[in-house]
Design an enzyme around this catalytic site. Structure first.
Site, PDB file in Angstrom:
ATOM      1  N   TYR A 297      15.264  99.522 -18.577  1.00 30.16           N
ATOM      2  CA  TYR A 297      16.387 100.445 -18.712  1.00 30.16           C
ATOM      3  C   TYR A 297      17.430  99.935 -19.705  1.00 30.16           C
ATOM      4  O   TYR A 297      18.140 100.722 -20.323  1.00 30.16           O
ATOM      5  CB  TYR A 297      17.083 100.635 -17.353  1.00 30.16           C
ATOM      6  CG  TYR A 297      16.522 101.744 -16.512  1.00 30.16           C
ATOM      7  CD1 TYR A 297      15.164 101.819 -16.235  1.00 30.16           C
ATOM      8  CD2 TYR A 297      17.359 102.713 -15.965  1.00 30.16           C
ATOM      9  CE1 TYR A 297      14.661 102.821 -15.442  1.00 30.16           C
ATOM     10  CE2 TYR A 297      16.859 103.719 -15.170  1.00 30.16           C
ATOM     11  CZ  TYR A 297      15.508 103.776 -14.911  1.00 30.16           C
ATOM     12  OH  TYR A 297      15.022 104.780 -14.121  1.00 30.16           O
TER      13      TYR A 297
ATOM     14  N   LYS B  90       3.531  94.257 -11.995  1.00 27.89           N
ATOM     15  CA  LYS B  90       2.314  94.606 -12.737  1.00 27.89           C
ATOM     16  C   LYS B  90       1.872  93.338 -13.455  1.00 27.89           C
ATOM     17  O   LYS B  90       1.697  93.306 -14.689  1.00 27.89           O
ATOM     18  CB  LYS B  90       2.621  95.764 -13.703  1.00 27.89           C
ATOM     19  CG  LYS B  90       1.401  96.380 -14.365  1.00 27.89           C
ATOM     20  CD  LYS B  90       0.523  97.213 -13.447  1.00 27.89           C
ATOM     21  CE  LYS B  90      -0.722  97.668 -14.177  1.00 27.89           C
ATOM     22  NZ  LYS B  90      -1.685  98.372 -13.303  1.00 27.89           N
TER      23      LYS B  90
ATOM     24  N   ASP C 229       0.723 100.153  -9.182  1.00 24.53           N
ATOM     25  CA  ASP C 229      -0.149 101.325  -9.000  1.00 24.53           C
ATOM     26  C   ASP C 229      -0.725 101.341  -7.581  1.00 24.53           C
ATOM     27  O   ASP C 229      -0.748 102.380  -6.903  1.00 24.53           O
ATOM     28  CB  ASP C 229      -1.261 101.376 -10.060  1.00 24.53           C
ATOM     29  CG  ASP C 229      -1.992 100.059 -10.249  1.00 24.53           C
ATOM     30  OD1 ASP C 229      -1.551  99.026  -9.696  1.00 24.53           O
ATOM     31  OD2 ASP C 229      -3.020 100.049 -10.953  1.00 24.53           O
TER      32      ASP C 229
ATOM     33  N   ASP D 287      12.717 102.668  -9.335  1.00 28.32           N
ATOM     34  CA  ASP D 287      13.149 104.055  -9.508  1.00 28.32           C
ATOM     35  C   ASP D 287      12.061 104.991  -8.996  1.00 28.32           C
ATOM     36  O   ASP D 287      12.302 105.910  -8.211  1.00 28.32           O
ATOM     37  CB  ASP D 287      13.437 104.322 -10.992  1.00 28.32           C
ATOM     38  CG  ASP D 287      13.872 105.748 -11.255  1.00 28.32           C
ATOM     39  OD1 ASP D 287      14.621 106.286 -10.424  1.00 28.32           O
ATOM     40  OD2 ASP D 287      13.456 106.326 -12.281  1.00 28.32           O
TER      41      ASP D 287
ATOM     42  N   ASP E 254      11.765 107.053  -4.984  1.00 28.09           N
ATOM     43  CA  ASP E 254      11.631 108.507  -4.817  1.00 28.09           C
ATOM     44  C   ASP E 254      10.403 108.821  -3.968  1.00 28.09           C
ATOM     45  O   ASP E 254      10.428 109.706  -3.103  1.00 28.09           O
ATOM     46  CB  ASP E 254      11.478 109.207  -6.177  1.00 28.09           C
ATOM     47  CG  ASP E 254      12.807 109.681  -6.743  1.00 28.09           C
ATOM     48  OD1 ASP E 254      13.837 109.061  -6.426  1.00 28.09           O
ATOM     49  OD2 ASP E 254      12.814 110.669  -7.514  1.00 28.09           O
TER      50      ASP E 254
HETATM   51  C1  IPM Z   1      18.242 107.091  -9.754  1.00 32.46           C
HETATM   52  C2  IPM Z   1      18.212 108.053 -10.908  1.00 32.46           C
HETATM   53  C3  IPM Z   1      18.824 107.364 -12.118  1.00 32.46           C
HETATM   54  C4  IPM Z   1      17.941 106.162 -12.417  1.00 32.46           C
HETATM   55  C5  IPM Z   1      18.984 108.255 -13.355  1.00 32.46           C
HETATM   56  C6  IPM Z   1      19.774 109.505 -13.062  1.00 32.46           C
HETATM   57  C7  IPM Z   1      19.622 107.488 -14.499  1.00 32.46           C
HETATM   58  O1  IPM Z   1      16.923 108.492 -11.135  1.00 32.46           O
HETATM   59  O2  IPM Z   1      19.344 106.671  -9.352  1.00 32.46           O
HETATM   60  O3  IPM Z   1      17.182 106.746  -9.250  1.00 32.46           O
HETATM   61  O4  IPM Z   1      16.881 106.303 -13.024  1.00 32.46           O
HETATM   62  O5  IPM Z   1      18.342 105.060 -12.011  1.00 32.46           O
HETATM   63 MG    MG Z   2      15.534 107.899  -9.633  1.00 31.36          MG
END
Ligand code: IPM
Ligand code: MG
Length: 358
Positions: free
Chosen positions: A142, A192, A224, A248, A252
């Site tokens: 990032y 990885k 993976d 990230d 999710d």
């Molecule tokens: C998160 C989001 C952020 C990230 C984005 C909005 C920059 O996806 O907080 O997970 O990738 O960190």
């Molecule tokens: Mg995110």
């Protein structure tokens, strides 16, 4: 004790869910005799509209002066076409960096009241989901340099750099081990290392630190495989520690297993306060301004703030308990609605939790 919180409502549903959370904060103040105050600053698209940049200097200063920061969400289609250096997301990345928030704690737990909301088979869900993803937040691909666009062999190319210094891995690995020590003492390192040099350094650093934590059972998984194992049997995980990009994605995924991304909070911690708290979900522009957004992830982020920033565990538990009571009573926003539930809007949900706090 005087405490101040800087609110960064941001975009989309951000302002609504933060407003509901302030109601709960007021209820905590009343019940426990605190005088925690708030002030509001601009971030993301809202800041772009007002000042031309997603993270104004004034916002960074307001956050630094506060004891903790509560963020709603940033981004939306309105700013999608904007120059990439001033996209709303830059505001979020910028405030994490400016406050040195290198450790992102993202719990994915299944609320028993919402078990039927999970997308997994009931027999898998029945084994339980109680995962803490510890994601490195201010390094890796990032932020790595060099990055950019250039011409290579006569065509457009773009590149980023995934880089970690040993000290950056050490400080996040320590948070991983310490978090595991407070839980089930199982830490899964995700990388990885079969392909990436950066992961080889990462893994070696985690392995070296394990000697300091003989009680913690350390395992390793390639990212993976981890993505697959999370869906196959999430009950095998206690704490996951991983880098910025993998964290990230996996956070999710872990959140979705619980079926209720609208329920999950997060904490972003550094070495010194202020720390930042925000829901895991985004700005949901499609439902913004319609009183449909679930404020519970932000309310639970407030609970995490009481726990990690103010060390007021009783207050944190009281907020979590109030949320549980409201769910138990059958109240649901649209995202977690099920047969037999009582559908309510975000405003009502905020009122209900605040009332339970009283
Ligand atoms: C998160 C989001 C952020 C990230 C984005 C909005 C920059 O996806 O907080 O997970 O990738 O960190
Ligand atoms: Mg995110």
């Amino acid at each position: 004790m005087h405490i101040s919180i800087c609110l960064l409502p941001g975009d989309g549903i951000g302002p609504e869910i933060v407003a509901q959370t302030v109601k709960v904060l007021d209820a905590v103040n009343a019940r426990f005799g605190h005088t925690i105050s708030t002030q509001t600053a601009l971030i993301g698209g809202a800041a772009i509209d007002a000042t031309g940049v997603p993270l104004p200097e004034a916002t960074v200063n307001a956050c630094k002066k506060a004891d903790a920061v509560l963020l709603g969400a940033v981004g939306g289609p309105k700013w999608d076409g904007i120059e990439r250096d001033i996209r709303p997301e830059r505001g979020l990345l910028g405030i994490r960096k400016a406050l040195g928030l290198f450790a992102n704690l993202r719990p994915a737990l299944l609320f028993p009241e919402l078990a039927s909301a999970s997308f997994l088979r009931p027999d898998i869900v029945a084994r339980g989901i109680h995962i803490m993803v510890v994601r490195e937040l201010t390094g890796g691909i990032y932020f790595g340099e060099p990055k950019g666009f250039e011409e290579r062999e006569g065509e457009q190319a773009a590149f980023n750099t995934m880089v970690y210094r040993k000290s950056e891995v050490e400080r996040i690995a320590r948070i991983g081990f310490e978090t595991a020590m407070k839980r089930d003492k199982r830490l899964c390192n995700v990388d990885k290392a079969n392909v990436l040099e950066v992961s080889q350094l990462w893994r070696a650093t985690v392995v070296a630190m394990a000697r300091e934590y003989p009680e913690v059972e350390l395992t390793h998984m390639y990212v993976d495989n981890a993505a697959m194992q999370l869906v196959r049997d999430p009950s095998q995980f206690d704490v996951i520690v991983t880098g910025n990009l993998f964290g990230d994605i996996l956070s999710d995924e872990a959140a979705m297993l619980t079926g209720s991304i609208g329920m999950l909070p997060s904490a972003s911690l550094g070495t010194t306060s202020p720390f930042l708290y925000e829901p895991i979900h985004g700005s949901a522009p499609d439902i913004a301004g319609q009183d449909k957004a679930n404020p519970l992830a932000t309310i639970l982020s407030l609970a995490m703030m009481f726990r990690h920033s103010f060390e007021l565990e009783t207050e944190a538990v009281a907020i979590e308990e109030a949320v549980r009571q409201v769910l138990k009573a059958g109240y649901r926003t649209g995202d977690i609605m099920e047969d037999g539930g009582t559908l309510v809007g975000g405003e009502k949900m905020g009122d209900l939790v605040a009332e339970k706090m009283g």
